[in-house]
Scaffold this motif. Structure first.
Motif, PDB file in Angstrom:
ATOM      1  N   TYR A   1      -5.236   9.281  -5.258  1.00  0.00           N
ATOM      2  CA  TYR A   1      -6.559   9.631  -5.829  1.00  0.00           C
ATOM      3  C   TYR A   1      -6.453  10.207  -7.240  1.00  0.00           C
ATOM      4  O   TYR A   1      -7.360  10.888  -7.692  1.00  0.00           O
TER       5      TYR A   1
ATOM      6  N   ILE B   1       4.759   5.551   2.353  1.00  0.00           N
ATOM      7  CA  ILE B   1       4.943   6.762   3.169  1.00  0.00           C
ATOM      8  C   ILE B   1       5.925   6.457   4.302  1.00  0.00           C
ATOM      9  O   ILE B   1       6.845   7.227   4.581  1.00  0.00           O
TER      10      ILE B   1
ATOM     11  N   GLY C   1       0.830  -1.206   0.000  1.00  0.00           N
ATOM     12  CA  GLY C   1       0.000   0.000   0.000  1.00  0.00           C
ATOM     13  C   GLY C   1       0.860   1.249   0.000  1.00  0.00           C
ATOM     14  O   GLY C   1       2.062   1.201   0.305  1.00  0.00           O
ATOM     15  N   VAL C   2       0.227   2.364  -0.358  1.00  0.00           N
ATOM     16  CA  VAL C   2       0.931   3.651  -0.291  1.00  0.00           C
ATOM     17  C   VAL C   2       1.364   3.908   1.152  1.00  0.00           C
ATOM     18  O   VAL C   2       2.400   4.518   1.413  1.00  0.00           O
ATOM     19  N   THR C   3       0.583   3.385   2.092  1.00  0.00           N
ATOM     20  CA  THR C   3       0.899   3.603   3.502  1.00  0.00           C
ATOM     21  C   THR C   3       2.311   3.120   3.839  1.00  0.00           C
ATOM     22  O   THR C   3       3.067   3.820   4.517  1.00  0.00           O
TER      23      THR C   3
ATOM     24  N   ASP D   1       1.919  12.149  -3.060  1.00  0.00           N
ATOM     25  CA  ASP D   1       0.966  11.055  -2.833  1.00  0.00           C
ATOM     26  C   ASP D   1      -0.138  11.178  -3.885  1.00  0.00           C
ATOM     27  O   ASP D   1      -0.924  12.131  -3.863  1.00  0.00           O
TER      28      ASP D   1
ATOM     29  N   TYR E   1       0.924  10.897   7.507  1.00  0.00           N
ATOM     30  CA  TYR E   1       2.171  11.670   7.311  1.00  0.00           C
ATOM     31  C   TYR E   1       2.679  12.175   8.659  1.00  0.00           C
ATOM     32  O   TYR E   1       3.858  12.100   8.974  1.00  0.00           O
TER      33      TYR E   1
ATOM     34  N   ASN F   1      -6.714  14.394   0.622  1.00  0.00           N
ATOM     35  CA  ASN F   1      -7.602  13.883   1.651  1.00  0.00           C
ATOM     36  C   ASN F   1      -7.259  14.698   2.895  1.00  0.00           C
ATOM     37  O   ASN F   1      -6.088  14.710   3.276  1.00  0.00           O
TER      38      ASN F   1
ATOM     39  N   SER G   1      -5.377   0.416  -4.308  1.00  0.00           N
ATOM     40  CA  SER G   1      -6.482   0.418  -3.343  1.00  0.00           C
ATOM     41  C   SER G   1      -7.727   1.116  -3.864  1.00  0.00           C
ATOM     42  O   SER G   1      -8.828   0.586  -3.755  1.00  0.00           O
ATOM     43  N   LYS G   2      -7.558   2.307  -4.401  1.00  0.00           N
ATOM     44  CA  LYS G   2      -8.737   3.133  -4.681  1.00  0.00           C
ATOM     45  C   LYS G   2      -9.180   2.977  -6.136  1.00  0.00           C
ATOM     46  O   LYS G   2     -10.294   2.547  -6.383  1.00  0.00           O
TER      47      LYS G   2
ATOM     48  N   ARG H   1      -3.510  -4.571  -0.249  1.00  0.00           N
ATOM     49  CA  ARG H   1      -2.316  -3.871   0.211  1.00  0.00           C
ATOM     50  C   ARG H   1      -1.189  -3.858  -0.832  1.00  0.00           C
ATOM     51  O   ARG H   1      -0.081  -4.346  -0.595  1.00  0.00           O
TER      52      ARG H   1
ATOM     53  N   TYR I   1      -3.827  13.746   5.279  1.00  0.00           N
ATOM     54  CA  TYR I   1      -3.923  12.357   5.718  1.00  0.00           C
ATOM     55  C   TYR I   1      -3.035  12.155   6.965  1.00  0.00           C
ATOM     56  O   TYR I   1      -1.826  12.422   6.912  1.00  0.00           O
TER      57      TYR I   1
ATOM     58  N   TYR J   1     -14.338  12.625  -0.226  1.00  0.00           N
ATOM     59  CA  TYR J   1     -14.622  13.182   1.100  1.00  0.00           C
ATOM     60  C   TYR J   1     -15.170  14.595   0.986  1.00  0.00           C
ATOM     61  O   TYR J   1     -14.781  15.347   0.083  1.00  0.00           O
TER      62      TYR J   1
HETATM   63  C1  LIG Z   1      -4.002  10.393   0.860  1.00  0.00           C
HETATM   64  C2  LIG Z   1      -3.959   8.921   1.104  1.00  0.00           C
HETATM   65  N1  LIG Z   1      -2.836   8.242   0.845  1.00  0.00           N
HETATM   66  C3  LIG Z   1      -2.754   6.917   1.048  1.00  0.00           C
HETATM   67  C4  LIG Z   1      -3.838   6.194   1.539  1.00  0.00           C
HETATM   68  C5  LIG Z   1      -3.705   4.721   1.788  1.00  0.00           C
HETATM   69  O1  LIG Z   1      -3.444   4.037   0.623  1.00  0.00           O
HETATM   70  P1  LIG Z   1      -3.075   2.474   0.630  1.00  0.00           P
HETATM   71  O2  LIG Z   1      -4.345   1.708   0.775  1.00  0.00           O
HETATM   72  O3  LIG Z   1      -2.440   2.284  -0.703  1.00  0.00           O
HETATM   73  O4  LIG Z   1      -2.145   2.255   1.761  1.00  0.00           O
HETATM   74  C6  LIG Z   1      -5.020   6.856   1.828  1.00  0.00           C
HETATM   75  C7  LIG Z   1      -6.169   6.103   2.380  1.00  0.00           C
HETATM   76  O5  LIG Z   1      -7.205   6.583   2.706  1.00  0.00           O
HETATM   77  C8  LIG Z   1      -5.089   8.247   1.598  1.00  0.00           C
HETATM   78  O6  LIG Z   1      -6.203   8.933   1.862  1.00  0.00           O
END
Ligand SMILES: Cc1ncc(COP(=O)(O)O)c(C=O)c1O
Length: 394
Positions: free
Chosen positions: A206, A104, A99-101, A203, A128, A175, A234-235, A243, A125, A326
């Motif tokens: 979206y 990060i 995931g991007v998470t 990031d 960070y 976000n 994910s999105k 993930r 978000y 959102y």
């Molecule tokens: C701005 C932003 N980046 C990353 C994520 C998470 O992405 P991932 O599911 O790829 O970890 C979110 C999830 O809501 C998000 O809002």
């Protein structure tokens, strides 16, 4: 007994869910407008992608894969980014993350030294802020200006660059505000980064969930400033639970070699990202389908409806989101309102109506006095939610 690192962690989006669970246990229906997960609503992972995942496991691709990610996926991602954003990256510039998470986490871990700073948009978000603090750094928020449709305040950003700054992060669409940064603003941010020799972290999760405007990829505007882009499945591909995300490096002057090497070591230390989901992700990129367009069409209707209803409620003001899913309305707290702040409001709201949103201060200092509501549920649910919210505010 436990470290400050974990005791200091906060994640408002999931914290509110704890109160919502109590409410649900008491028998009241809960409307989950707190978590940005389309797959929990009527947006489903496309069958051909799920099929590809099932095929991968039955074919026996259940092993650890390369720590940097399956090569064919990295190649497909580089082609996809180059085509979509007119970049010139190769598979070697791509690293697959959980995931991007996790992306990060990697980038912040790789760039932040103790007591050094990272500039992040405010509000944004919460991850960070969390990771910057987790690695003993200092997240410094630059203002997204609500009076200017949440556009980044470039003067504020410039003022906040210090000799401790190590990177500038941007997230467009953002976000929780839904703002899509204009090319002009992105260029201004890149120019500041160039002036101070800082990398930019972007990031882009979206990037395909945009209503009227066009997405501008920061890397496409940068001739020399190094950009670390992040995106995932994910999105746009409706696979939140799988993930799978990635980092890519746009590095025209080879300034990121050390970071790249360091992050490869980090990647090896955690073995690899989910293997079968990577094989399915290859399929998602090779045969993109139309699920993203369909989702955006449905979401636009839901955004327009929610925005219209919110604007009719006294005591609330809201900027129309241009991307993501959102709404981030401002609540007019004054001497006549019974809640002191956004957190009290959100907790009272879920207790009395079952509407579960997130308090804005969970997205940093600039989020205070706001609440975040997703517009992922269908129109029927949204109608009930806004009727309840209207009554609650009366
Ligand atoms: C701005 C932003 N980046 C990353 C994520 C998470 O992405 P991932 O599911 O790829 O970890 C979110 C999830 O809501 C998000 O809002």
């Amino acid at each position: 007994m436990v470290s400050r690192r974990i005791t200091d962690l906060e994640y408002a989006i999931r914290d509110v869910a704890v109160v919502a669970n109590e409410v649900a246990k008491s028998g009241r229906k809960v409307y989950h407008l707190n978590i940005g997960d389309p797959v929990k609503y009527d947006f489903k992972t496309p069958k051909y992608i799920s099929q590809a995942l099932a095929n991968a496991t039955f074919k026996g691709q259940n092993f650890y894969v390369d720590s940097l990610g399956v090569y064919e996926l990295r190649e497909e991602i580089s082609k996809h980014e180059n085509h979509k954003n007119k970049l010139t990256i190769t598979a070697d510039d791509v690293l697959i993350t959980s995931g991007v998470t996790e992306g990060i986490l990697f980038v912040i871990a790789g760039l932040i030294e103790k007591n050094k700073e990272i500039l992040i948009p405010g509000p944004s978000y919460p991850v960070y802020i969390n990771y910057a603090k987790f690695f003993d750094g200092i997240p410094v928020e630059y203002e997204l200006d609500e009076s200017n449709d949440w556009d980044p305040n470039i003067d504020d950003l410039r003022k906040k660059v210090t000799d401790k700054t190590q990177a500038i992060l941007l997230a467009s669409p953002n976000n929780p505000t839904g703002v899509v940064y204009s090319s002009k603003k992105i260029k201004e941010i890149i120019d500041i980064a160039g002036e101070y020799d800082l990398p930019v972290i972007s990031d882009e999760i979206y990037d395909q969930i945009i209503y009227e405007k066009e997405f501008t990829c920061p890397a496409s505007l940068s001739k020399d400033v190094p950009i670390i882009g992040m995106n995932g499945f994910s999105k746009a591909h409706l696979a939140t639970g799988w993930r799978i995300g990635y980092l890519y490096y746009h590095d025209p002057e080879d300034k990121l070699n050390e970071l790249k090497e360091g992050l490869q070591k980090m990647a090896r230390a955690r073995l690899c990202a989910n293997s079968i989901a990577q094989f399915a992700a290859i399929e998602a990129l090779k045969n993109p389908g139309h699920h993203t367009d369909d989702m955006v069409k449905k979401l636009k209707e839901r955004r327009d409806y929610s925005y219209k209803r919110l604007r009719q409620i006294e005591g609330i003001s809201c900027i129309k989101p241009e991307g993501a899913f959102y709404l981030f309305p401002k609540i007019d707290f004054n001497e006549y309102t019974q809640w002191k702040n956004d957190k009290e409001f959100i907790i009272d709201l879920v207790r009395k109506t079952g509407i579960c949103g997130v308090y804005g201060s969970g997205f940093g200092n600039y989020g205070k006095d706001h609440i975040r509501l997703t517009f992922l549920p269908d129109l029927e649910i949204l109608e009930t939610v806004y009727n309840l919210l209207e009554d609650f505010l009366k």
